[in-house]
Design a protein around this motif. Sequence first.
Motif, PDB file in Angstrom:
ATOM      1  N   LEU A 340       0.838  -1.209   0.000  1.00 20.26           N
ATOM      2  CA  LEU A 340       0.000   0.000   0.000  1.00 20.26           C
ATOM      3  C   LEU A 340       0.869   1.253   0.000  1.00 20.26           C
ATOM      4  O   LEU A 340       0.617   2.206  -0.755  1.00 20.26           O
ATOM      5  CB  LEU A 340      -0.929  -0.005   1.220  1.00 20.26           C
ATOM      6  N   LEU A 341       1.898   1.251   0.831  1.00 19.23           N
ATOM      7  CA  LEU A 341       2.787   2.413   0.904  1.00 19.23           C
ATOM      8  C   LEU A 341       3.531   2.622  -0.417  1.00 19.23           C
ATOM      9  O   LEU A 341       3.680   3.753  -0.891  1.00 19.23           O
ATOM     10  CB  LEU A 341       3.780   2.227   2.055  1.00 19.23           C
ATOM     11  N   GLN A 342       3.968   1.532  -1.025  1.00 18.40           N
ATOM     12  CA  GLN A 342       4.697   1.654  -2.293  1.00 18.40           C
ATOM     13  C   GLN A 342       3.772   2.100  -3.420  1.00 18.40           C
ATOM     14  O   GLN A 342       4.178   2.855  -4.306  1.00 18.40           O
ATOM     15  CB  GLN A 342       5.368   0.325  -2.641  1.00 18.40           C
ATOM     16  N   ALA A 343       2.515   1.633  -3.399  1.00 21.58           N
ATOM     17  CA  ALA A 343       1.555   2.070  -4.420  1.00 21.58           C
ATOM     18  C   ALA A 343       1.322   3.565  -4.334  1.00 21.58           C
ATOM     19  O   ALA A 343       1.309   4.272  -5.355  1.00 21.58           O
ATOM     20  CB  ALA A 343       0.240   1.308  -4.258  1.00 21.58           C
ATOM     21  N   ALA A 344       1.138   4.072  -3.102  1.00 22.17           N
ATOM     22  CA  ALA A 344       0.935   5.514  -2.935  1.00 22.17           C
ATOM     23  C   ALA A 344       2.196   6.280  -3.321  1.00 22.17           C
ATOM     24  O   ALA A 344       2.130   7.328  -3.978  1.00 22.17           O
ATOM     25  CB  ALA A 344       0.553   5.811  -1.481  1.00 22.17           C
ATOM     26  N   ALA A 345       3.348   5.746  -2.944  1.00 24.19           N
ATOM     27  CA  ALA A 345       4.613   6.444  -3.224  1.00 24.19           C
ATOM     28  C   ALA A 345       4.930   6.493  -4.710  1.00 24.19           C
ATOM     29  O   ALA A 345       5.639   7.391  -5.176  1.00 24.19           O
ATOM     30  CB  ALA A 345       5.757   5.758  -2.473  1.00 24.19           C
ATOM     31  N   SER A 346       4.415   5.541  -5.462  1.00 19.37           N
ATOM     32  CA  SER A 346       4.737   5.489  -6.892  1.00 19.37           C
ATOM     33  C   SER A 346       3.890   6.435  -7.736  1.00 19.37           C
ATOM     34  O   SER A 346       4.075   6.520  -8.947  1.00 19.37           O
ATOM     35  CB  SER A 346       4.544   4.056  -7.410  1.00 19.37           C
ATOM     36  N   ALA A 347       2.954   7.155  -7.095  1.00 18.36           N
ATOM     37  CA  ALA A 347       2.021   7.983  -7.861  1.00 18.36           C
ATOM     38  C   ALA A 347       2.676   9.241  -8.420  1.00 18.36           C
ATOM     39  O   ALA A 347       2.375   9.666  -9.530  1.00 18.36           O
ATOM     40  CB  ALA A 347       0.826   8.363  -6.990  1.00 18.36           C
ATOM     41  N   SER A 348       3.554   9.856  -7.659  1.00 16.75           N
ATOM     42  CA  SER A 348       4.191  11.107  -8.105  1.00 16.75           C
ATOM     43  C   SER A 348       5.440  11.349  -7.269  1.00 16.75           C
ATOM     44  O   SER A 348       5.677  10.664  -6.259  1.00 16.75           O
ATOM     45  CB  SER A 348       3.225  12.289  -7.951  1.00 16.75           C
ATOM     46  N   LEU A 349       6.215  12.319  -7.675  1.00 16.38           N
ATOM     47  CA  LEU A 349       7.418  12.648  -6.918  1.00 16.38           C
ATOM     48  C   LEU A 349       7.065  13.164  -5.524  1.00 16.38           C
ATOM     49  O   LEU A 349       7.754  12.858  -4.541  1.00 16.38           O
ATOM     50  CB  LEU A 349       8.233  13.686  -7.680  1.00 16.38           C
ATOM     51  N   ARG A 350       5.960  13.929  -5.453  1.00 16.15           N
ATOM     52  CA  ARG A 350       5.514  14.434  -4.137  1.00 16.15           C
ATOM     53  C   ARG A 350       5.169  13.290  -3.207  1.00 16.15           C
ATOM     54  O   ARG A 350       5.585  13.257  -2.041  1.00 16.15           O
ATOM     55  CB  ARG A 350       4.284  15.336  -4.307  1.00 16.15           C
ATOM     56  N   THR A 351       4.380  12.351  -3.699  1.00 16.05           N
ATOM     57  CA  THR A 351       3.980  11.230  -2.829  1.00 16.05           C
ATOM     58  C   THR A 351       5.193  10.382  -2.459  1.00 16.05           C
ATOM     59  O   THR A 351       5.289   9.888  -1.333  1.00 16.05           O
ATOM     60  CB  THR A 351       2.933  10.341  -3.526  1.00 16.05           C
ATOM     61  N   TYR A 352       6.126  10.235  -3.395  1.00 17.60           N
ATOM     62  CA  TYR A 352       7.314   9.427  -3.119  1.00 17.60           C
ATOM     63  C   TYR A 352       8.099  10.005  -1.946  1.00 17.60           C
ATOM     64  O   TYR A 352       8.456   9.275  -1.010  1.00 17.60           O
ATOM     65  CB  TYR A 352       8.192   9.338  -4.364  1.00 17.60           C
ATOM     66  N   HIS A 353       8.346  11.293  -1.989  1.00 15.80           N
ATOM     67  CA  HIS A 353       9.151  11.892  -0.913  1.00 15.80           C
ATOM     68  C   HIS A 353       8.392  11.944   0.404  1.00 15.80           C
ATOM     69  O   HIS A 353       8.994  11.778   1.476  1.00 15.80           O
ATOM     70  CB  HIS A 353       9.616  13.283  -1.330  1.00 15.80           C
ATOM     71  N   HIS A 354       7.090  12.150   0.338  1.00  9.57           N
ATOM     72  CA  HIS A 354       6.302  12.169   1.577  1.00  9.57           C
ATOM     73  C   HIS A 354       6.363  10.815   2.274  1.00  9.57           C
ATOM     74  O   HIS A 354       6.534  10.742   3.503  1.00  9.57           O
ATOM     75  CB  HIS A 354       4.842  12.535   1.243  1.00  9.57           C
ATOM     76  N   ILE A 355       6.203   9.726   1.495  1.00  6.71           N
ATOM     77  CA  ILE A 355       6.184   8.382   2.087  1.00  6.71           C
ATOM     78  C   ILE A 355       7.581   7.946   2.514  1.00  6.71           C
ATOM     79  O   ILE A 355       7.787   7.467   3.642  1.00  6.71           O
ATOM     80  CB  ILE A 355       5.606   7.363   1.082  1.00  6.71           C
TER      81      ILE A 355
END
Length: 1003
Positions: A340-355
């Motif tokens: 779940l965390l990797q799916a959210a992180a893979s959405a955009s650069l913003r989500t990647y750095h947040h996660i």
Amino acid sequence: LSSGVKDGRWTVLQLVEALGFCLENTDPRTRGRGIQLLSQVLLQCYSLLQEKEVLHLVLFYESRLQDNHLVIPSVLQGLRALSMCEVLSPGLAVSVLKAIFQEVHVQSLMQLDRHTVYSIITNFMSTREEELKGLGANFTFGFIQVMDGEKDPRNLLLAFQIVHDLIAKDYALGPFVEELFEVTSCYFPVDFTPPPNDPHGIQREDLILSLRAVLASTPQFAEFLLPLLIEKLDSELQSAKLDSLQTLTACCAIYGQKELQEFLPSLWSSLRREVFQTASEKIETECLAALRALSACLSRSVLSSDSEDLLDSFLSSILQDCRHHLCEPDMKLVWPSAKLLQAAASASLRTYHHITRSVVPLLVEQYNKHMQSSQRRTILEMLLGFLELQQKWGHVEEDESTLLSLQDPVCSVVFSALLYPSVQLQLVGIKALTVLGSLQGFLSSSDLELVVDHLIRLAVHEEDSQSSEAAMEAAGSLALTYPKVFSGHMVPRLEEKLQSGPPLRCVSSSEQEESCHNHHSVQQRCLQALAAVSTHTSIVRETVPVLLQHLQKVQKGTKARNTQDVISVCQSLHHVALQCQQDAEGCWYFHQTVVPFLLAMAVQAAMPESTHTLPGKVLLEEEVLAAMIPVISAATTHLSPELAAQSVSHVVPLFLDGEVSFLPQNNFPCSFQPFGDGECVEAQRRLVALLMAFVCSLPRDVAIPQQEWLLRELLALSCSCNCPFTATTAAKCFAGLVNKHPAGQQLDEILQLAVNRIEPSLAEGPRRTQALTLLLWVTKALVLRYHPLSSCLTDKLLGLLGDTELGPATADGFSLLMAESPDVLHKGCHADVRIMFRQRFFTDNVPKLVQGFHGAGPDVKANYLKGLSHVLNHLPKPVLVTELPTLLSLLLEALSCSDRVVQLSTLSCLHPLLLEAPQIMSLHVDTLVTKFLNLASSPTMAVRIAALRCAHALTSLPTTVLLPYKGRVIRALAKPLDDKKRLVRKEAVAARGEWFLLGSPGR
């Protein structure tokens, strides 16, 4: 009547006048027949109508919409024809649709008539868009009334397309957004199973995709659609969940923050529950895709200064619900949470750095906290997942801080995994190391030196082959990114290990033997590592000289180990050659360095000087020459025509004229004349194998100097040489050149010369086998290119099947004709290979094989069966299935043949047929069961295994056919359960288990 209109003998209006009695008749059936006739004429002649005619016809048909219900279907057909007229006056389209909306209750009509209404609307929408938009929301409302209650899938596909066009082309929906949603969403999720033998071919997936395109076409549906999706996600029906998730993913492409805001908590709750609890991999995959789409949608939203950042709060919810599971001692929900965390992180650069800002430090901490290798591997695999996501975003300077701030602890974790004794943990560590190396600027120069240390240790000294192979693959990948580091650090150290000798002092002879064995193993690994790391041209320039120097060193001797050492070097050179093929500079460097060197060493070894009786003779062994062939071939196939022409101008004169000036160290004691006479040139003739590797790998458009002379020499050598290896390679070389030779008189003369040499040699004499070998290879060369002479040569082979001496070898030759050859006559070496040559060979020759079998004596019948089984074994299975009824009886007879090759080939033919043509095979079930059980006791292990696999495949036949044999087969399969070979026992267990379950409920 239509022909009359087309020919101009009368007009449509004259036809209307002539039909006046019918059209005005008081009997509705008579009126209907008149209008039906007129409509059928219009459907054939609408393109010929004049504007005035169309106007009168439209007015006439509109008035008929108020007529008796028996007339309406024919009226609609006429209006469909008029809707396709290009000369339709402005306003008429609107007039027709208003009349249909007001006068026709569409859903009371038959399916075909409803389909006609949808077609009329579709036609007008494609040609009269602006007029229809003038109706405003009334058009949308009218269509909603038309569609409401539609059930036929053929009509629904048209109706869904109309709704999609309404939205996509910006028609006014007005206050009817919810009504339009309701009239389409009532079909969600689609529940449709096409009837058997459906002529229309509409599948459930067609309706699903068409409806999804409607539901995901506008954000205006969001407030109605999202609650529906959440409701279906909470249902128990798996298909409804999948459809909902896929629709949600599609919607996120057009939704914004405003549409999602109210439903985010419920959506996240449903997605989290499904990933944590589902046993379905499909649902988990779609949940992760939907979460990725939601996060990407929120990332795209442009925020106003006073609005809440929904992405931040959404990601915080995800972290809050998943992060703590990464720390649980039992690690039950670790992987679902990580996904779940990797799916959210893979959405955009913003989500990647947040996660990653929150998760990566936690994973590093957990890795250091847990000591068990299985737990460490799980944590490192999760960390690897986040590192791989960084690759997706590439090098973004302003956002580097997240990973760069964790550079030291992350490297420490990865390096510690490489030192751990667990192979599985090492493998994950090697993957992570490769990913770290691909992140630009992540590894420092000192880190890279440490990387090289680890890779050398794992590649060369690690006992487990998995870790060693993975390390070599990682080295090759990283060498592309850091060529200077690997050429400056890894290559010299591998060279040093390669050149070092075994330890001098050992306590006992057994220790001495073990030490030598370990040293030899290290050398083999070094050779493989040098090849693996040669992925960049600058590194190839360093590794190739090392490999050639080692080859020169190990070929001096005659021991078996020297032979194996030379083969190992050749295998490494072949690996390097393959890696150079896509780089023109590296390919040419390898070719002009390696090919002359190998030729020079081989020529030196073939020299008959007395002082050279022992050193160098290893290079003349068949196994060594066979290992050198793919090196030269791979170094040649990808050359440009210009460079290939430059090289061929040296190599061919070497063999024809003894021109050795281009070879390194070319001071040979005597001349090189492989096509000369005398016993002293016997060793030189063996090098024709290297000539074959070169000339048969050249691009087809490269001219070969003195080709006709070369062909004549090869032909003579293949027929006269006493050495089977030399004769065969000469025949293959001749065939390879003939295959590429341009059609014309020269080719015809060469082929006639070959036939003249082959025929007398085949008839009698000591060299019948050499003549057969030449005939087989020439036939293959011609069969591949559809040459007319191929049928004549094939007939000669069919005739030889009846020869008691050459028959068995000829039968085996049919495998050569049909199979892919590894060194010549394949597409990789630019051979002329026509598509479907196997099917053509089958069509032309199998009837002759069958005829020959029936007319043959008992002592040669097996030859025909063997030849047939070889042909069938290489035939594409769909073709074989179509020919099965005519050949099955012969295949069953082949199972009774005592030749194990025939038995194996036939069993391998029958196995896929049992799976792909069960109805035909079931007609012969009694014979099949008997034959397979008998062969399961064959003295040959391979036959026993193949027979048991076929017995296993029998269970795919209809159960009712097999049940009478169930007890007999189970009893017979008890014997191979005690077979002395493990592989036989394994097949017996699998087959017997399936027969036990035959007829059980649910099977």
